[in-house]
Design a protein around this motif. Sequence first.
Motif, PDB file in Angstrom:
ATOM      1  N   GLU A  20       0.819  -1.224   0.000  1.00 46.37           N
ATOM      2  CA  GLU A  20       0.000   0.000   0.000  1.00 46.37           C
ATOM      3  C   GLU A  20       0.851   1.271   0.000  1.00 46.37           C
ATOM      4  N   GLU A  21       2.164   1.155   0.210  1.00 43.41           N
ATOM      5  CA  GLU A  21       3.061   2.304   0.216  1.00 43.41           C
ATOM      6  C   GLU A  21       3.833   2.454  -1.097  1.00 43.41           C
ATOM      7  N   THR A  25       6.962   5.378  -1.274  1.00 39.70           N
ATOM      8  CA  THR A  25       8.322   5.077  -0.828  1.00 39.70           C
ATOM      9  C   THR A  25       8.995   4.030  -1.708  1.00 39.70           C
ATOM     10  N   ASP A  26      10.317   4.117  -1.784  1.00 38.85           N
ATOM     11  CA  ASP A  26      11.110   3.092  -2.447  1.00 38.85           C
ATOM     12  C   ASP A  26      11.161   1.858  -1.548  1.00 38.85           C
ATOM     13  N   ALA A  27      11.506   0.740  -2.132  1.00 34.33           N
ATOM     14  CA  ALA A  27      11.731  -0.468  -1.342  1.00 34.33           C
ATOM     15  C   ALA A  27      12.953  -0.251  -0.448  1.00 34.33           C
ATOM     16  N   TRP A  28      13.033  -0.987   0.637  1.00 35.46           N
ATOM     17  CA  TRP A  28      14.110  -0.845   1.608  1.00 35.46           C
ATOM     18  C   TRP A  28      14.602  -2.220   2.034  1.00 35.46           C
ATOM     19  N   PHE A  90       3.036  -7.557   1.386  1.00 39.66           N
ATOM     20  CA  PHE A  90       4.401  -7.115   1.114  1.00 39.66           C
ATOM     21  C   PHE A  90       4.750  -7.315  -0.349  1.00 39.66           C
ATOM     22  N   GLN A  91       5.611  -6.440  -0.852  1.00 37.99           N
ATOM     23  CA  GLN A  91       6.306  -6.627  -2.118  1.00 37.99           C
ATOM     24  C   GLN A  91       7.742  -6.960  -1.735  1.00 37.99           C
TER      25      GLN A  91
END
Length: 174
Positions: A20-21, A25-28, A90-91
């Motif tokens: 959902e983000e 935001t970029d992945a971390w 999650f991705q």
Amino acid sequence: MENTGALQGIDVVWMYRIAEEETQTDAWGLAYTTENGYSKSKDSNSTQTKDGAVVTAGGGETTASAKSLYKIGDIAIDKMEDAFDNNKLFQIWRINTKEKGTLENAEKYKAKYFEGYLTSFEESDTAEDNVEYDLEWGINGTGKNGFATFNPETATNESYKFKDTIKVEETPEG
């Protein structure tokens, strides 16, 4: 000369994002990760015949896992626990930093992409060792192959960045 040797685990980076983000935001990555992986399994049925067993494969299941030490002040593990508690999708990317893409993917790296839910979140606090997290995701489907952007700045949440030997100038506030 092209490196054709065995891929080392240190060269595989796992990145995460709460689905959902994805527009914010970029992945971390997780700091101090000690182990990552994914696993695929299938149930099967076996029928005995006069010529031997005939095996019928059932549906498959894919899981992804991570082990990480706790980094003081890092909020990534807190985000993961909150997503676990609230059943957030999650991705997840498994990025091979030794194999760059070509043509339209020339600035990207070979990757496998997963979507799934964090199904196990375990913290271990032993007297003689560091605090460790053991995480497992149940993956929807089997994952997709492709190429992903890799930014070392967001990959590890490392404890500090390289600094030069010259004096650091203060930045004025405001």
